[in-house]
Write a protein that holds these residues in place. Structure first.
Motif, PDB file in Angstrom:
ATOM      1  N   VAL A  44       0.849  -1.199   0.000  1.00 15.12           N
ATOM      2  CA  VAL A  44       0.000   0.000   0.000  1.00 15.12           C
ATOM      3  C   VAL A  44       0.882   1.246   0.000  1.00 15.12           C
ATOM      4  O   VAL A  44       0.654   2.177  -0.781  1.00 15.12           O
ATOM      5  CB  VAL A  44      -0.965   0.014   1.203  1.00 15.12           C
ATOM      6  CG1 VAL A  44      -1.603   1.389   1.376  1.00 15.12           C
ATOM      7  CG2 VAL A  44      -2.045  -1.049   1.044  1.00 15.12           C
ATOM      8  N   LEU A  45       1.889   1.270   0.849  1.00 15.62           N
ATOM      9  CA  LEU A  45       2.777   2.435   0.920  1.00 15.62           C
ATOM     10  C   LEU A  45       3.486   2.670  -0.419  1.00 15.62           C
ATOM     11  O   LEU A  45       3.584   3.814  -0.878  1.00 15.62           O
ATOM     12  CB  LEU A  45       3.810   2.252   2.038  1.00 15.62           C
ATOM     13  CG  LEU A  45       3.258   2.224   3.474  1.00 15.62           C
ATOM     14  CD1 LEU A  45       4.371   1.901   4.463  1.00 15.62           C
ATOM     15  CD2 LEU A  45       2.560   3.516   3.829  1.00 15.62           C
ATOM     16  N   VAL A  46       3.960   1.599  -1.059  1.00 13.95           N
ATOM     17  CA  VAL A  46       4.631   1.733  -2.362  1.00 13.95           C
ATOM     18  C   VAL A  46       3.660   2.273  -3.405  1.00 13.95           C
ATOM     19  O   VAL A  46       3.990   3.202  -4.160  1.00 13.95           O
ATOM     20  CB  VAL A  46       5.229   0.386  -2.823  1.00 13.95           C
ATOM     21  CG1 VAL A  46       5.661   0.437  -4.286  1.00 13.95           C
ATOM     22  CG2 VAL A  46       6.409   0.000  -1.938  1.00 13.95           C
ATOM     23  N   ALA A  47       2.453   1.705  -3.455  1.00 13.92           N
ATOM     24  CA  ALA A  47       1.462   2.152  -4.441  1.00 13.92           C
ATOM     25  C   ALA A  47       1.142   3.626  -4.259  1.00 13.92           C
ATOM     26  O   ALA A  47       1.059   4.390  -5.235  1.00 13.92           O
ATOM     27  CB  ALA A  47       0.193   1.306  -4.344  1.00 13.92           C
ATOM     28  N   LEU A  48       0.968   4.052  -3.019  1.00 13.88           N
ATOM     29  CA  LEU A  48       0.649   5.456  -2.760  1.00 13.88           C
ATOM     30  C   LEU A  48       1.840   6.369  -3.038  1.00 13.88           C
ATOM     31  O   LEU A  48       1.667   7.466  -3.582  1.00 13.88           O
ATOM     32  CB  LEU A  48       0.163   5.637  -1.320  1.00 13.88           C
ATOM     33  CG  LEU A  48      -1.195   5.013  -1.007  1.00 13.88           C
ATOM     34  CD1 LEU A  48      -1.482   5.098   0.482  1.00 13.88           C
ATOM     35  CD2 LEU A  48      -2.296   5.653  -1.821  1.00 13.88           C
ATOM     36  N   ALA A  49       3.037   5.933  -2.702  1.00 16.27           N
ATOM     37  CA  ALA A  49       4.227   6.749  -2.960  1.00 16.27           C
ATOM     38  C   ALA A  49       4.437   6.953  -4.453  1.00 16.27           C
ATOM     39  O   ALA A  49       4.905   8.020  -4.873  1.00 16.27           O
ATOM     40  CB  ALA A  49       5.455   6.101  -2.332  1.00 16.27           C
ATOM     41  N   ASP A  50       4.075   5.962  -5.258  1.00 13.39           N
ATOM     42  CA  ASP A  50       4.242   6.045  -6.712  1.00 13.39           C
ATOM     43  C   ASP A  50       3.125   6.816  -7.409  1.00 13.39           C
ATOM     44  O   ASP A  50       3.263   7.195  -8.566  1.00 13.39           O
ATOM     45  CB  ASP A  50       4.315   4.646  -7.325  1.00 13.39           C
ATOM     46  CG  ASP A  50       5.608   3.925  -6.999  1.00 13.39           C
ATOM     47  OD1 ASP A  50       6.568   4.581  -6.536  1.00 13.39           O
ATOM     48  OD2 ASP A  50       5.658   2.693  -7.195  1.00 13.39           O
ATOM     49  N   ALA A  51       2.018   7.040  -6.707  1.00 14.36           N
ATOM     50  CA  ALA A  51       0.839   7.654  -7.325  1.00 14.36           C
ATOM     51  C   ALA A  51       0.972   9.182  -7.373  1.00 14.36           C
ATOM     52  O   ALA A  51       1.583   9.789  -6.483  1.00 14.36           O
ATOM     53  CB  ALA A  51      -0.406   7.285  -6.531  1.00 14.36           C
ATOM     54  N   PRO A  52       0.385   9.801  -8.395  1.00 13.91           N
ATOM     55  CA  PRO A  52       0.367  11.270  -8.450  1.00 13.91           C
ATOM     56  C   PRO A  52      -0.297  11.840  -7.192  1.00 13.91           C
ATOM     57  O   PRO A  52      -1.373  11.384  -6.787  1.00 13.91           O
ATOM     58  CB  PRO A  52      -0.479  11.574  -9.695  1.00 13.91           C
ATOM     59  CG  PRO A  52      -0.442  10.316 -10.509  1.00 13.91           C
ATOM     60  CD  PRO A  52      -0.299   9.181  -9.530  1.00 13.91           C
ATOM     61  N   GLY A  53       0.365  12.784  -6.569  1.00 13.54           N
ATOM     62  CA  GLY A  53      -0.182  13.397  -5.354  1.00 13.54           C
ATOM     63  C   GLY A  53      -0.197  12.466  -4.161  1.00 13.54           C
ATOM     64  O   GLY A  53      -0.825  12.774  -3.148  1.00 13.54           O
ATOM     65  N   ARG A  54       0.453  11.303  -4.285  1.00 13.89           N
ATOM     66  CA  ARG A  54       0.488  10.281  -3.226  1.00 13.89           C
ATOM     67  C   ARG A  54      -0.911   9.880  -2.766  1.00 13.89           C
ATOM     68  O   ARG A  54      -1.169   9.637  -1.598  1.00 13.89           O
ATOM     69  CB  ARG A  54       1.328  10.772  -2.040  1.00 13.89           C
ATOM     70  CG  ARG A  54       2.756  11.027  -2.419  1.00 13.89           C
ATOM     71  CD  ARG A  54       3.695  11.407  -1.321  1.00 13.89           C
ATOM     72  NE  ARG A  54       3.138  11.929  -0.099  1.00 13.89           N
ATOM     73  CZ  ARG A  54       3.819  12.628   0.796  1.00 13.89           C
ATOM     74  NH1 ARG A  54       5.090  12.899   0.581  1.00 13.89           N
ATOM     75  NH2 ARG A  54       3.257  13.067   1.888  1.00 13.89           N
ATOM     76  N   ARG A  55      -1.835   9.759  -3.764  1.00 10.46           N
ATOM     77  CA  ARG A  55      -3.226   9.413  -3.449  1.00 10.46           C
ATOM     78  C   ARG A  55      -3.803   8.536  -4.551  1.00 10.46           C
ATOM     79  O   ARG A  55      -3.478   8.711  -5.715  1.00 10.46           O
ATOM     80  CB  ARG A  55      -4.051  10.669  -3.239  1.00 10.46           C
ATOM     81  CG  ARG A  55      -4.071  11.608  -4.417  1.00 10.46           C
ATOM     82  CD  ARG A  55      -4.662  12.994  -4.149  1.00 10.46           C
ATOM     83  NE  ARG A  55      -5.889  13.004  -3.420  1.00 10.46           N
ATOM     84  CZ  ARG A  55      -6.098  13.710  -2.298  1.00 10.46           C
ATOM     85  NH1 ARG A  55      -5.166  14.491  -1.809  1.00 10.46           N
ATOM     86  NH2 ARG A  55      -7.250  13.659  -1.676  1.00 10.46           N
ATOM     87  N   LEU A 101      -1.216   8.982   1.224  1.00  9.63           N
ATOM     88  CA  LEU A 101      -0.014   8.692   2.008  1.00  9.63           C
ATOM     89  C   LEU A 101       0.343   9.897   2.876  1.00  9.63           C
ATOM     90  O   LEU A 101       0.426  11.024   2.387  1.00  9.63           O
ATOM     91  CB  LEU A 101       1.145   8.376   1.053  1.00  9.63           C
ATOM     92  CG  LEU A 101       2.471   7.965   1.673  1.00  9.63           C
ATOM     93  CD1 LEU A 101       2.327   6.670   2.475  1.00  9.63           C
ATOM     94  CD2 LEU A 101       3.516   7.788   0.583  1.00  9.63           C
ATOM     95  N   THR A 102       0.542   9.663   4.165  1.00  9.28           N
ATOM     96  CA  THR A 102       0.955  10.736   5.065  1.00  9.28           C
ATOM     97  C   THR A 102       2.479  10.867   5.020  1.00  9.28           C
ATOM     98  O   THR A 102       3.180   9.976   4.527  1.00  9.28           O
ATOM     99  CB  THR A 102       0.535  10.428   6.514  1.00  9.28           C
ATOM    100  OG1 THR A 102       1.220   9.241   6.950  1.00  9.28           O
ATOM    101  CG2 THR A 102      -0.976  10.250   6.652  1.00  9.28           C
TER     102      THR A 102
END
Length: 146
Positions: A44-55, A101-102
């Motif tokens: 989950v953390l990797v997916a969010l870190a890679d996503a635009p805007g971390r979301r 992601l926070t």
């Protein structure tokens, strides 16, 4: 009724199942011992870190991680309690929810990555040559499309 597997097919299937379970268990155990994160947390953390805007929208996250919508909701709620992610309404569609992601989650990911990479290398990558890795990549890309 499905056609039975040949002895060779059955042997390869069992080798795959047993080794993939053993690999996943080792990755999970090592990651949890080193960081306190589960493999689901980490992905989950990797997916969010890679996503635009971390979301990412919750439904898209479930699809990306191959989890049911209820499982991803449970996962995100667990991570919210630990301050790693938060949920927000989608800016373009107020009905949808996004996992975000926070800063704490990003720090946790950055701190966990070296230990996880070490286990991935020692348990998988370093046992294969480039050609074998390419074959694995092609095989699982094909299976993912099924």
């Amino acid at each position: 009724m499905a056609e039975p597997l040949t002895a060779t097919q059955l042997a390869h299937w069992r080798t795959f199942i047993e080794s993939s379970w053993a690999l996943h268990t080792r990755l999970e155990d090592e990651l949890r011992a080193a960081t306190g994160l589960s493999m689901n947390d980490y992905h989950v953390l990797v997916a969010l870190a890679d996503a635009p805007g971390r979301r990412i929208r919750m439904g898209e996250l479930a699809s990306r991680l191959v989890l049911s919508p209820s499982r991803v909701t449970y996962q995100i709620n667990s991570m919210i309690k630990r301050g790693l992610v938060r949920k927000e309404s989608c800016p373009d569609d107020g009905r949808g929810q996004e996992a975000v992601l926070t800063d704490e989650g990003l720090t946790m990911l950055r701190d966990a990555a070296p230990a996880h990479l070490k286990t991935v290398r020692e348990s998988f990558i370093d046992h294969l040559d480039d050609e074998e890795l390419a074959v694995i990549g092609r095989v699982f890309a094909k299976i993912r499309k099924v």
